[in-house]
Design a protein around this motif. Structure first.
Motif, PDB file in Angstrom:
ATOM      1  N   ARG A 167     -18.214   2.502  25.198  1.00  0.00           N
ATOM      2  CA  ARG A 167     -17.805   3.314  26.112  1.00  0.00           C
ATOM      3  C   ARG A 167     -16.576   4.304  25.709  1.00  0.00           C
ATOM      4  O   ARG A 167     -16.645   5.475  25.866  1.00  0.00           O
ATOM      5  CB  ARG A 167     -17.015   2.544  27.454  1.00  0.00           C
ATOM      6  N   ARG A 216     -21.016   6.487  36.636  1.00  0.00           N
ATOM      7  CA  ARG A 216     -20.177   7.333  36.577  1.00  0.00           C
ATOM      8  C   ARG A 216     -19.167   6.646  35.381  1.00  0.00           C
ATOM      9  O   ARG A 216     -18.767   5.110  35.485  1.00  0.00           O
ATOM     10  CB  ARG A 216     -19.018   7.619  37.641  1.00  0.00           C
ATOM     11  N   ASP A 236     -12.435   3.474  40.571  1.00  0.00           N
ATOM     12  CA  ASP A 236     -13.168   2.198  40.679  1.00  0.00           C
ATOM     13  C   ASP A 236     -12.270   1.054  41.607  1.00  0.00           C
ATOM     14  O   ASP A 236     -12.903   0.476  42.499  1.00  0.00           O
ATOM     15  CB  ASP A 236     -13.387   1.437  39.295  1.00  0.00           C
ATOM     16  N   TRP A 270     -17.670  -3.640  37.866  1.00  0.00           N
ATOM     17  CA  TRP A 270     -16.640  -2.876  38.691  1.00  0.00           C
ATOM     18  C   TRP A 270     -16.913  -1.356  38.795  1.00  0.00           C
ATOM     19  O   TRP A 270     -16.333  -0.648  39.821  1.00  0.00           O
ATOM     20  CB  TRP A 270     -15.356  -3.057  38.096  1.00  0.00           C
ATOM     21  N   ASP A 271     -17.692  -0.769  38.226  1.00  0.00           N
ATOM     22  CA  ASP A 271     -17.969   0.559  38.244  1.00  0.00           C
ATOM     23  C   ASP A 271     -18.681   0.812  39.424  1.00  0.00           C
ATOM     24  O   ASP A 271     -19.720   0.346  39.987  1.00  0.00           O
ATOM     25  CB  ASP A 271     -19.069   0.991  36.941  1.00  0.00           C
TER      26      ASP A 271
HETATM   27 MG   LIG Z   1     -15.694   2.815  35.709  1.00  0.00          MG
END
Ligand SMILES: [Mg+2]
Ligand SMILES: Nc1ncnc2c1ncn2[C@@H]1O[C@H](COP(=O)(O)OP(=O)(O)O)[C@@H](O)[C@H]1O
Length: 202
Positions: free
Chosen positions: A3, A141, A150, A183-184
């Motif tokens: 990421r 996202r 989030d 958690w996204d």
């Molecule tokens: Mg996120």
């Protein structure tokens, strides 16, 4: 790809867009937002001020302000996110109009000065427009890495009625498949200068 590496590459791509490309993108996004069915009877739309090469919603915000003064069908109120002073890592949304007194937050991004009477609860919003660093065709996202949206949306993501969650992006922020964490919070739609992608009935 990790990421953090994706964030670096995608941020660089949008930072390198010229002023003219940015202006064109903001106008194209305005046109697409005006065509969104969910905006025809919207109450409040949470917007954002552009940072780090994000698509500007300023033409859209001005359009809302002007439309409010007429009987135009798209005359929703606009709000902006404000860093929560107590609940760290969360956002509040405050009403935003031409008279709003602005202050800079810790990221040097202007936000409405915190005044309790100007807080607009999330449930009063028809739509939350979110900036993003990357998106994929499944509606995932990638943000700047703070997890603010989030956290703020965690309590409503499964709710029966909640605002539509709409990501705003340049086309160069589209990736095939994002690495996703539990958690996204996924998006209901994504609007770019050339595409409006919707993922459910909202
Ligand atoms: Mg996120
Ligand atoms: N609902 C949540 N509750 C607690 N922490 C969260 C929540 N959502 C995200 N976070 C934290 O925020 C951090 C950043 O989230 P991330 O999804 O990587 O950022 P972004 O969404 O900005 O790309 C993560 O390390 C995660 O621990």
């Amino acid at each position: 790809m990790q990421r953090s590496e994706l964030r670096k590459q995608l941020r660089l791509a949008r930072q390198q867009l010229t002023r003219a490309q940015q202006d064109k993108a903001a106008e194209a996004v305005l046109q697409r937002l005006c065509d969104l069915p969910l905006l025809s009877h919207a109450t409040y739309a949470a917007c954002y001020l552009p940072n780090d090469g994000e698509v500007s919603l300023t033409p859209f915000i001005k359009h809302c302000w002007q439309s409010k003064a007429t009987s135009h069908p798209m005359r929703c109120n606009t709000t902006l996110p404000v860093l929560h002073p107590v609940c760290k890592g969360h956002l509040l949304f405050l009403g935003y109009d031409a008279q709003t007194h602005m202050v800079k937050n810790t990221f040097a991004i202007p936000e409405p000065e915190l005044a309790c009477q100007n807080i607009v609860p999330m449930r009063h919003h028809s739509v939350i427009f979110m900036p993003l660093v990357g998106f994929d065709s499944q509606g995932n996202r990638l943000g700047m890495g703070g997890g603010f949206y989030d956290r703020t949306l965690a309590s409503v993501r499964e709710a029966h009625t909640r605002p539509a969650l709409v990501g705003i992006a340049h086309d160069c922020q589209h990736v095939d498949r994002l690495p996703v964490q539990s958690w996204d919070v996924p998006l209901d739609a994504i609007v770019t200068p050339t595409q409006t992608i919707t993922f459910n009935q909202k």
